[in-house]
Motif scaffolding. Structure first.
Motif, PDB file in Angstrom:
ATOM      1  N   SER A  75      20.665  26.798  35.519  1.00  0.00           N
ATOM      2  CA  SER A  75      20.639  25.476  35.709  1.00  0.00           C
ATOM      3  C   SER A  75      19.308  25.288  36.774  1.00  0.00           C
ATOM      4  O   SER A  75      18.402  24.505  36.859  1.00  0.00           O
ATOM      5  N   ARG A  79      16.652  27.522  33.025  1.00  0.00           N
ATOM      6  CA  ARG A  79      17.449  26.535  32.106  1.00  0.00           C
ATOM      7  C   ARG A  79      17.648  27.199  30.828  1.00  0.00           C
ATOM      8  O   ARG A  79      17.457  26.558  29.555  1.00  0.00           O
ATOM      9  N   ALA A 110      23.054  20.418  27.427  1.00  0.00           N
ATOM     10  CA  ALA A 110      21.876  20.433  28.245  1.00  0.00           C
ATOM     11  C   ALA A 110      21.133  19.229  27.701  1.00  0.00           C
ATOM     12  O   ALA A 110      20.810  19.216  26.387  1.00  0.00           O
TER      13      ALA A 110
END
Length: 304
Positions: A75, A79, A110
């Motif tokens: 993250s 990602r 996500a």
């Protein structure tokens, strides 16, 4: 079941700092000596994860922690969450302390603007709750990677039989847990609609609390922290036989208004039921035998 009952459970660990749209908590349940679940959230980056470790003792705890750490790292960098789950898989397989049945399930949310994607391995789940009068509509977005799910998809058993099946805790896919270097990860993608909520959970919730009760709690409690407490309390009231982890996430402020007929998934994996409908009974029986042999070799039954 009262919220006060939940607050008296010393095992509840809840994260509130900096959270505005989401809430999460975990509890070891009544029958486990330690909590092998793990969860993490970053609203600013739009990522949430629940991991359910297996292997007993500290093995499951290490496995779920490894999954969360790799999602955290991803993250903050690229990602690429599928790659993060595969990295966790590789790390667990290469750990000198890794045992044959040490692994973890995972479900990852996500977010990109008003779209979101779910990645998962194993039987941790994602549900979408949509306000629609009464208790709204609760839809399961993930399908379990489990032996019982295979039987249900084939039509061999129904949901009532699945709830009491002796192999209901046997999963067919996890992160780590075997010598197989390849990890299959399923994913779906949707667009948010205003008023919706996403629920991520380990099977300690969904095996104890029926969907109708989950939907009722979400419908009656706009405060996600209170809803999380009540969901964990409901699982404890039902027996608390496993670790329980829950995250609830509100749709982002910019999400478009809910349409009368929600759009279908932008990207969706092919449902298992469609694959099994095309199989003959003989072919399916052979697959079940193969699955049983595979599970015996790689050791994926979750401990009770």
């Amino acid at each position: 079941m009262s919220e006060a009952k939940v607050s008296r459970q010393s095992g509840v660990v809840q994260c509130r700092q900096g959270a505005r749209r989401s809430a999460g908590a975990t509890h070891p349940g009544y029958r486990r000596e330690q909590n092998e679940d793990a969860y993490w959230a970053d609203e600013q980056r739009g990522v949430w994860v629940v991991a359910d470790g297996l292997g007993g003792h500290h093995a499951g705890e290490l496995a779920s922690k490894t999954v969360v750490e790799e999602i955290q790292h991803s993250s903050a960098t690229d990602r690429h969450y599928e790659q993060a789950l595969r990295k966790a898989h590789t790390l667990l397989l290469g750990d000198e302390h890794c045992t044959a049945n040490m692994g973890s399930t995972a479900v990852v949310l996500a977010e990109e603007g008003d779209y979101f994607r779910i990645y998962w391995v194993g039987d941790s789940r994602a549900y979408l709750w949509t306000p629609d009068g009464g208790n709204g509509e609760l839809s399961q977005l993930t399908n379990d990677h489990s032996y019982v799910q295979m039987l249900m998809d084939s039509g061999a058993i129904n949901s009532e039989e699945a709830a009491s099946h002796p192999n209901r805790h046997v999963i067919t896919r996890c992160i780590g847990g075997s010598a197989n270097p390849n990890l299959e990860i399923d994913r779906v993608s949707y667009q948010w609609a205003a008023g919706q909520k996403l629920l991520l959970c380990s099977d300690g919730l969904c095996t104890e609390v029926p969907n109708e009760k989950i939907a009722q709690i979400l419908a009656e409690n706009a405060d996600n922290h209170r809803a999380v407490d009540l969901l964990i309390g409901a699982a404890l009231d039902a027996g608390g036989r496993d670790n329980i982890t829950v995250q609830i996430i509100d749709a982002p402020p910019q999400a478009p208004a809910l349409r009368p007929t929600p759009d279908s998934a932008a990207v969706h994996n092919k449902p298992l039921s469609g694959q099994f409908q095309r199989l003959s009974k003989r072919t399916f029986a052979a697959l079940l035998v193969l699955a049983a042999v595979t599970m015996a070799v790689i050791g994926l039954p979750k401990l009770l």
